[in-house]
Structures are given as structure tokens and as C-alpha cells.
Design an enzyme around this catalytic site. Structure first.
Site, short mmCIF file in Angstrom:
data_model
loop_
_atom_site.label_atom_id
_atom_site.label_comp_id
_atom_site.label_asym_id
_atom_site.label_seq_id
_atom_site.Cartn_x
_atom_site.Cartn_y
_atom_site.Cartn_z
N HIS A 1 -7.57 0.63 -0.92
CA HIS A 1 -8.59 0.10 0.02
C HIS A 1 -9.38 1.35 0.29
O HIS A 1 -9.22 2.33 -0.34
CB HIS A 1 -8.02 -0.57 1.21
N CYS B 1 -9.23 9.08 3.59
CA CYS B 1 -9.11 7.51 3.51
C CYS B 1 -10.56 6.81 3.20
O CYS B 1 -10.54 5.69 2.83
CB CYS B 1 -8.55 6.93 4.32
N HIS C 1 -8.43 4.25 -2.48
CA HIS C 1 -7.25 4.89 -2.84
C HIS C 1 -6.35 3.84 -2.56
O HIS C 1 -6.50 2.82 -2.09
CB HIS C 1 -6.99 5.87 -1.90
N HIS D 1 -1.95 2.32 -2.01
CA HIS D 1 -0.74 2.37 -1.20
C HIS D 1 0.30 1.42 -1.89
O HIS D 1 -0.22 0.46 -2.45
CB HIS D 1 -0.86 2.03 0.17
N ASP E 1 -1.39 -8.38 -4.14
CA ASP E 1 -0.76 -7.20 -4.78
C ASP E 1 -1.80 -6.95 -6.01
O ASP E 1 -2.35 -7.87 -6.65
CB ASP E 1 0.60 -8.02 -5.48
N HIS E 2 -1.74 -5.61 -6.35
CA HIS E 2 -2.83 -5.04 -7.43
C HIS E 2 -4.34 -5.54 -7.27
O HIS E 2 -4.90 -5.73 -8.24
CB HIS E 2 -2.33 -5.23 -8.83
N GLU F 1 2.74 1.21 5.44
CA GLU F 1 1.75 1.85 4.50
C GLU F 1 2.17 3.15 3.63
O GLU F 1 1.82 3.20 2.24
CB GLU F 1 0.48 2.15 5.21
#
Length: 136
Positions: free
Chosen positions: A15, A34, A40, A42, A80-81, A125
Site C-alpha cells: 500500500h 509510507c 511498500h 506488510h 492477499d498479495h 501491521e
């Protein structure tokens, strides 16, 4: 007697924290690294807590297999991903902060639960940064 059941899950996502109506400089000032325009990622850990009365017929507050499937369908598959800003529609116009992600997850799961059940979402996170939302 009210009792809580918990289910843990995990997803990886990228994100960028930023506001489209702000300059890059202001985004950097407010969101720091960020706000990187190249995003980037998490490794998110999710805990879904459901609270309610124990069903006298089953002995369950909620069938944990059903909760597992619900989390998979409503969170893991769509998040996810993925790049949250680019690929997950709630975040097209919503900054994907941990706080906003937790609220989106809460709303998605809440609508699939019986009304008499309470829901709480805890989203990590990082191992040290997490948020909790219970719909209040």
C-alpha cells in the site's frame, strides 16, 4: 453466558499512505516513508474475535470452520498479495491505513454474521503496531 472465539489469519499486501489532493511534499511530511510513490508492503496478522451465547445444541458460539471460510473469502482472497490502493476497491478513495483496513474488514465480516454476535477485529501491521476495531 457470553463467550468469545478467536480465529487468526495472515495476508501480505502492499500500500501507499497518501492523499491525492496533497503535494508529494505534504504527503511525505505527514506519512513519511509510507508515502513512497512505489508503495511498500506488510505481512499483516489478523485476529477475528466473535462473542456470543453458547448454542445449547452445538456447544459453539460460532462454528470456527465457518469463521475460517468467511475470513478466507472476505479478507484473504481479496487482500492477499494485492496492492491495496490499486486492486482492492474500498481503497480506491480510502487511504489504506491500518485503521481503515480494520474497519473495512469489520464491515465485510459483520454483514455475514448473525446479529446477536459481537465482532472485534485486531489487525497487526507489524509485530509492534496494531489496531483494534469493534464497531463503535
Amino acid at each position: 453466558m457470553r463467550l468469545s472465539v478467536h480465529r487468526k489469519a495472515h495476508f501480505n499486501a502492499a500500500h501507499r499512505l497518501y492523499r491525492k489532493d496533497w503535494s508529494d511534499e505534504k504527503n511525505l511530511q505527514v506519512f513519511g516513508k509510507c508515502s513512497n510513490p512505489h508503495y511498500h508492503g506488510h505481512n499483516y496478522d489478523l485476529i477475528v474475535k466473535v462473542t456470543g451465547e453458547i448454542d445449547p445444541e452445538t456447544g459453539f458460539v460460532m462454528d470456527l470452520k465457518r469463521l475460517k471460510d468467511l475470513i478466507y473469502e472476505e479478507v484473504e482472497v481479496p487482500f492477499d498479495h494485492k496492492n491495496l490502493n490499486e486492486e482492492v476497491p474500498p481503497f480506491n478513495n480510502l487511504n489504506p491505513t491500518a485503521e481503515n483496513i480494520a474497519v473495512v474488514i469489520w464491515n465485510k465480516i459483520r454483514e455475514k454474521l448473525k446479529p446477536e454476535l459481537d465482532l472485534e477485529i485486531t489487525l497487526y501491521e507489524t509485530p509492534r503496531n496494531y489496531v483494534t476495531y469493534k464497531g463503535e
